[in-house]
Design an enzyme around this catalytic site. Structure first.
Site, short mmCIF file in Angstrom:
data_model
loop_
_atom_site.label_atom_id
_atom_site.label_comp_id
_atom_site.label_asym_id
_atom_site.label_seq_id
_atom_site.Cartn_x
_atom_site.Cartn_y
_atom_site.Cartn_z
N ARG A 136 0.66 -1.04 0.18
CA ARG A 136 0.29 0.08 -0.12
C ARG A 136 0.77 1.19 0.14
O ARG A 136 2.26 1.36 0.25
CB ARG A 136 -0.89 -0.16 1.20
CG ARG A 136 -0.25 -0.19 2.34
CD ARG A 136 -0.69 0.35 3.62
NE ARG A 136 -0.72 1.79 3.58
CZ ARG A 136 0.41 2.59 3.76
NH1 ARG A 136 1.74 1.74 4.15
NH2 ARG A 136 0.71 3.81 3.67
N ALA A 159 0.66 5.06 -2.05
CA ALA A 159 0.64 5.32 -3.87
C ALA A 159 2.18 4.91 -4.35
O ALA A 159 1.92 4.13 -5.26
CB ALA A 159 0.05 6.82 -3.74
N GLN A 200 -3.28 2.29 9.82
CA GLN A 200 -1.87 2.25 9.15
C GLN A 200 -0.95 3.14 10.23
O GLN A 200 0.39 2.98 10.12
CB GLN A 200 -1.66 2.83 7.73
CG GLN A 200 -2.40 1.94 6.88
CD GLN A 200 -3.89 2.34 6.78
OE1 GLN A 200 -4.53 2.85 7.64
NE2 GLN A 200 -4.67 1.91 5.81
N ASP A 240 -2.51 10.35 -2.43
CA ASP A 240 -2.65 9.33 -3.37
C ASP A 240 -3.11 9.84 -4.62
O ASP A 240 -2.80 9.30 -5.67
CB ASP A 240 -3.66 8.49 -3.00
CG ASP A 240 -3.51 7.81 -1.58
OD1 ASP A 240 -3.58 8.33 -0.58
OD2 ASP A 240 -2.99 6.53 -1.73
N LYS A 300 -5.56 9.74 2.51
CA LYS A 300 -6.22 8.87 3.38
C LYS A 300 -7.37 9.67 4.17
O LYS A 300 -7.00 10.79 4.52
CB LYS A 300 -5.16 8.37 4.54
CG LYS A 300 -5.81 7.33 5.47
CD LYS A 300 -6.47 6.15 4.93
CE LYS A 300 -5.70 5.43 4.12
NZ LYS A 300 -6.65 4.55 3.26
#
Lengths: 359, 359
Positions: B55, B57, B205, B246, B257
């Site tokens: 994960r 980008a 995360q 992202d 996010k």
């Protein structure tokens, strides 16, 4: 739609007196388990408050009043001086469970004041009156919740969505809640209100309790992570924010579950009204501003562990304040059982309390 | 303090090529387990992107490039037309894994453009070049991260605390991160920087990855729940916010996010600069504003369950957008590998891309 009778018949009674014990629903295991605890001793009651088995400022106040009774019912004191000293010890112990919610101290003060007024009566009679006072508080709380609901419902119209944080519903009170009371009351009026519930990390009172309570009451509810509030507001999905308070200062600064401050700032940014349901028992006119409110720091494990599972590595720091303080300038209005208090909050709170004192 | 060599020796390599397989660290089981996966087929790679085993980008872009190779290495195509059609199918499939991060599409486009340029060469040679291009992307990413780190470190001074969200560290890239790169670089310069990591619900995360990565790198880190950001800012505990992206639109609107938008608004409220580390590969000049960025909606179970444990009742609604869009007016500056881009972001991004094209 929900009727008042149905609310009364909701399968949960947050706090009650069995005749021998304080009966609470254990909020740490909801919604996976619906477990009731019967508490007969002071230490267990203290632990129940400390660990949030019973929580929410109004419910904590009532629990503390029963705690006073549990703490002194077996007292051997024959004279008032001895009894008063014992009661003071019990109150000091109960007050140490959670420092932020003023209802706890308000209830303890009320029990001590009652004892003081009865100083010329036999100790056994004072004990009996203390229990009665705790039972009165339950009844009062029901009336307060209904009244807040009635005033708050005026702010809601059919089809509206509101965002709430933590749980300020029936589980936080003996009645049907503070911040959620207007939603329940609006439901009785036939208004369809939709609730967005912020999950409220770390202890997930929103995810576990508010969603459960809304579902049980037939109120449509959508769960979001706390950090989705901004995007929900930006997308126009909510038209108001309703939260409770653990202590509101004389100037209108609001201490409430951590995350409230962020919601208040976001609400202002998106031109969404931000309402605080504040029973008068949660308003502390003895302190000038939120800066004087002690903020409880809780165990780092609440953040690093979730339901017993580790979610963060060892060897890191954790900051875990249970509450934050929202400056009064972000508060659209306080909803009290005596009506809605708008800005300037400090001035209007002064007037309200002066009126009450004058009666 | 941390040296560059030490960073290289960090026990994690987010993504690598073994000669036969794509080797990734499985980010869904960190920090409790450090598990590497060797992926040899397209479907498993797609699943790894979809489920966030890999994960961030930049890392997703590189994974997708390797995915192209895995998808066509056993192709029986003899002519370019057939090969091109197969590659297009592979790219379409990979593109369906996650819609928001533009790096994914950027990488797929780059591989397809490479194939197009080599259309007159034998298919086997094109396959070989595709693998080389994926390997190049790893090297490039290292350079990009270092460059962002160098520029971003100019914004940091000794003793500063920053707040970050999600994970935009080494685990999100092949190098040493985007938003965390300035912190690592500042560390090399002898500056002591403290990181507040928002846990980043629902998939944590921040709690799982950023704290772990900082701890491994010797950077002091404090974990908070996302809803504590406002109080941390109000208390003056952080002097800047650094996040990744992202996809950033041509006008400087930033998709990142979910939770980023709230942090940006709070940062402005508290007069704290809000920086977005944005590799050029994450800037999508083909879209005018953030309104055009597709926002991935993820499984409600991510919110109602935590590590397999149910934390919310059944029978409720859940809203689970993975990203939000921060309007450019909240962004203090973008940190790119070509330098810091300040407002007006739209105009300055135009200039930057025009300069690059002119070279």
């Amino acid at each position: 739609m929900l009727s008042y009778l149905e609310i009364q018949l909701m399968p949960v009674e947050t706090i009650a007196w069995t005749g021998e014990a304080v009966r609470i629903i254990d909020q740490t295991v909801l919604p996976c388990q619906v477990r009731y605890l019967e508490i007969t001793d002071l230490k267990t009651l203290w632990e129940a408050i400390k660990t949030l088995r019973v929580r929410g400022a109004p419910a904590i106040g009532i629990a503390a009043a029963f705690g006073c009774y549990l703490g002194i019912r077996d007292s051997k004191a024959q004279d008032f001086e001895t009894f008063r000293a014992e009661l003071a010890g019990v109150c000091e112990y109960l007050g140490s469970a959670r420092p932020t919610a003023v209802n706890l101290f308000w209830a303890l003060r009320r029990i001590q004041d009652l004892a003081e007024r009865m100083r010329d009566h036999p100790v056994e009679m004072i004990k009996h009156e203390i229990l009665d006072e705790a039972l009165n508080m339950i009844e009062e709380d029901h009336r307060v919740c209904r009244s807040i609901g009635r005033f708050g419902a005026e702010l809601l119209h059919d089809g509206m969505s509101i965002l709430t944080h933590c749980n300020a519903g029936g589980l936080a009170t003996a009645g049907y809640g503070t911040a959620l009371a207007p939603v329940f009351f609006a439901g009785e009026q036939g208004k369809h209100i939709h609730v967005y519930a912020g999950e409220t990390r770390p202890l997930l009172q929103g995810a576990r309790l508010t969603t459960w309570e809304c579902r049980e009451a037939g109120i449509p509810v959508t769960l979001i992570s706390d950090n989705m509030a901004a995007t929900v507001m930006a997308q126009g999905k909510v038209q108001a924010v309703f939260v409770g308070t653990d202590r509101t200062a004389a100037n209108g600064d609001v201490a409430n579950k951590v995350g409230t401050l962020g919601l208040a700032i976001l609400a202002r940014e998106f031109h969404i009204p931000f309402y605080v349901a504040a029973p008068l028992s949660s308003i502390d006119m003895a302190i000038e501003s939120g800066a004087e409110i002690p903020i409880e720091q809780r165990n780092p494990d609440e953040v690093t562990h979730s339901f017993g599972r580790r979610i963060a590595p060892e060897g890191i720091n954790v900051y875990n304040p249970a509450f934050d303080v929202t400056p009064h300038r972000y508060v659209t209005a306080l909803i009290t059982e005596r009506g809605i208090v708008g800005p300037p909050l400090g001035e209007n709170l002064q007037k309200l309390f002066a009126q009450i004192k004058a009666k």
